[in-house]
Design an enzyme around this catalytic site. Structure first.
Site, PDB file in Angstrom:
ATOM      1  N   ASN A  53     -27.504 -24.430  21.591  1.00  0.00           N
ATOM      2  CA  ASN A  53     -26.596 -24.172  20.480  1.00  0.00           C
ATOM      3  C   ASN A  53     -27.283 -23.317  19.424  1.00  0.00           C
ATOM      4  O   ASN A  53     -28.483 -23.436  19.236  1.00  0.00           O
ATOM      5  CB  ASN A  53     -26.150 -25.481  19.821  1.00  0.00           C
ATOM      6  CG  ASN A  53     -25.134 -26.261  20.643  1.00  0.00           C
ATOM      7  OD1 ASN A  53     -24.252 -25.690  21.258  1.00  0.00           O
ATOM      8  ND2 ASN A  53     -25.255 -27.575  20.614  1.00  0.00           N
ATOM      9  N   HIS A 108     -27.648 -18.545  27.632  1.00  0.00           N
ATOM     10  CA  HIS A 108     -28.647 -19.380  28.311  1.00  0.00           C
ATOM     11  C   HIS A 108     -29.378 -18.539  29.358  1.00  0.00           C
ATOM     12  O   HIS A 108     -28.825 -17.602  29.878  1.00  0.00           O
ATOM     13  CB  HIS A 108     -27.987 -20.568  29.011  1.00  0.00           C
ATOM     14  CG  HIS A 108     -27.399 -21.566  28.071  1.00  0.00           C
ATOM     15  ND1 HIS A 108     -28.151 -22.511  27.427  1.00  0.00           N
ATOM     16  CD2 HIS A 108     -26.129 -21.738  27.630  1.00  0.00           C
ATOM     17  CE1 HIS A 108     -27.373 -23.253  26.646  1.00  0.00           C
ATOM     18  NE2 HIS A 108     -26.141 -22.800  26.751  1.00  0.00           N
ATOM     19  N   LYS A 130     -39.055 -14.503  19.616  1.00  0.00           N
ATOM     20  CA  LYS A 130     -40.047 -15.444  20.130  1.00  0.00           C
ATOM     21  C   LYS A 130     -39.361 -16.356  21.144  1.00  0.00           C
ATOM     22  O   LYS A 130     -38.350 -16.982  20.825  1.00  0.00           O
ATOM     23  CB  LYS A 130     -40.631 -16.289  18.993  1.00  0.00           C
ATOM     24  CG  LYS A 130     -41.674 -15.589  18.152  1.00  0.00           C
ATOM     25  CD  LYS A 130     -43.008 -15.449  18.864  1.00  0.00           C
ATOM     26  CE  LYS A 130     -43.691 -16.787  19.083  1.00  0.00           C
ATOM     27  NZ  LYS A 130     -44.172 -17.431  17.860  1.00  0.00           N
ATOM     28  N   HIS A 131     -39.887 -16.426  22.337  1.00  0.00           N
ATOM     29  CA  HIS A 131     -39.379 -17.316  23.379  1.00  0.00           C
ATOM     30  C   HIS A 131     -37.870 -17.137  23.606  1.00  0.00           C
ATOM     31  O   HIS A 131     -37.091 -18.087  23.621  1.00  0.00           O
ATOM     32  CB  HIS A 131     -39.729 -18.758  23.058  1.00  0.00           C
ATOM     33  CG  HIS A 131     -41.218 -18.997  23.027  1.00  0.00           C
ATOM     34  ND1 HIS A 131     -42.003 -18.941  24.158  1.00  0.00           N
ATOM     35  CD2 HIS A 131     -42.056 -19.252  21.990  1.00  0.00           C
ATOM     36  CE1 HIS A 131     -43.260 -19.159  23.826  1.00  0.00           C
ATOM     37  NE2 HIS A 131     -43.329 -19.344  22.529  1.00  0.00           N
TER      38      HIS A 131
END
Length: 393
Positions: free
Chosen positions: A232, A393, A66-67
């Site tokens: 994180n 990221h 999810k996301h």
């Protein structure tokens, strides 16, 4: 096919949108549906995760995304009767294949966060796995293939719009990856670190020096999961599956608490008092999952007060008290914990210990490593410094 036009980007106002290859063809084929921008981000990240889990463990693997972070990840170990019940697959007539077990574990670890997920499967999707997929609210699935029976099952989902993506399992991306932010192009080498390397678990600064083979397997699962989780991040793993993932937190202790709370919820769902909640027949799966989550929490009165509990239960359940929760959580042991970077303070270990953590793998290198080691020694926890950071990221 070199490119695929998309309806829009992250948001409806972000047009035009597409994915494309500068060289060669796309490694994916859309078998059914019309995947969107975020769907494909989830699909390609989750596929890398399950491919690595399969390579590292030799077992079929699944992930629920999810996301652009995993809500769950697992390998295909058999399910106990208890897990079948809390994952709501105990009524499935087909025998559950290892791949189906992996999916049930990945989806069932955090059913609240997995709602509306994108699924990745390391192996060809079979009828049993497709049957489980069809029952859940999900945006799509990516796999190296689908049996004819599985395709027919999945094409019938979401009125024929369910996203089914086939990926070339032999596709290897270029060693340099790029992305743009605010018109500026970023470039870096792909993160090709191998996390099943035995040397990662040789630097053990704690008094306890023993990793069981199961612990090493679970730590490898944790580290591979973290490799594709927004930082994180920390990941609690038990018996071949992630049971609590904390993603995208600015503070590591908040990440450890978030993931620990999810691990506690997973364990509390196996408490007999929770498993025997008297749900009304025909309650929707999402309503049932939400009700269990609230019942376990400090907000239990939101589903137990008069005028509300009648919507969910045939009779009013007794409260699961704080004392009962603490007593049950204390029975959870031998949990493995991975971190995508060093733990800066021993407070992370204190929190992890409360959720049954016995084994830890983290990068090491904090100026307070001594405090972290001391806290591990207080509880007899075995910890390895891997020397590998896994920011994503």
């Amino acid at each position: 096919m070199k490119e695929l036009a998309l309806k829009y980007g992250c948001n409806p106002n972000q047009k035009p949108s597409r994915i494309y290859m500068e060289d060669g063809n796309l490694p994916i084929e859309v078998v059914n549906g019309r995947p969107g921008y975020i769907n494909l981000l989830d699909a390609l990240n989750s596929w890398q995760l399950v491919k690595e889990l399969k390579a590292a463990t030799g077992m079929p693997a699944a992930a629920s995304f999810k996301h652009v972070s995993p809500a769950g990840a697992a390998i295909g170990l058999p399910l106990s009767d208890t897990l079948k019940k809390i994952y709501f697959v105990d009524d499935v007539k087909l025998p559950l294949s290892p791949l189906a077990c992996a999916y049930a574990r990945a989806r069932g670890a955090d059913r609240m966060c997995s709602y509306g997920d994108f699924v990745a499967l390391s192996d060809v999707c079979d009828a049993a796995t497709a049957t489980l997929l069809k029952r859940e609210v999900s945006d799509g699935v990516i796999a190296p293939g689908f049996t004819p029976e599985a395709i027919e099952i999945l094409k019938d989902k979401r009125k024929g719009t369910y996203n089914v993506i086939k990926i070339d399992p032999d596709y290897i991306p270029a060693p340099i990856e790029r992305k743009q932010v605010f018109g500026v192009t970023f470039e870096q080498g792909r993160n090709e670190v191998k996390l099943d390397d035995p040397s990662l678990f040789e630097n053990i600064p704690t008094q306890s020096k023993t990793f069981t083979e199961e612990a090493k397997r679970d730590l490898i699962i944790a580290l591979i999961t973290l490799k594709y989780t927004q930082s994180n991040s920390v990941c609690y793993v038990k018996d071949g599956q992630a049971i609590g993932i904390g993603a995208g937190q600015q503070s590591r202790i908040h990440c450890t608490r978030l993931a620990g709370n999810k691990a506690d919820t997973w364990w509390l769902r196996q408490c007999p008092k929770v498993m025997n909640l008297p749900f009304k027949p025909g309650i929707h799966r999402a309503d049932r999952d939400n009700t269990i989550d609230v019942y376990i929490s400090e907000d239990h009165d939101d589903v137990l007060r008069d005028g509300v509990w009648q919507q969910f239960f045939t009779e009013k359940p007794a409260v699961l008290t704080m004392e009962e929760k603490k007593e049950w959580i204390a029975k959870n042991t031998n949990v493995a914990l991975g971190s995508d970077a060093f733990f800066p303070f021993g407070d992370n270990i204190e929190r992890a210990h409360k959720s049954g953590v016995q084994y830890i793998a983290q990068a090491g290198g904090s100026i307070r490593d001594d405090n972290v080691i001391e806290t591990c020694d207080k509880y007899g926890i075995t910890m390895a410094f891997t020397g590998v950071r896994l920011f994503h990221h």
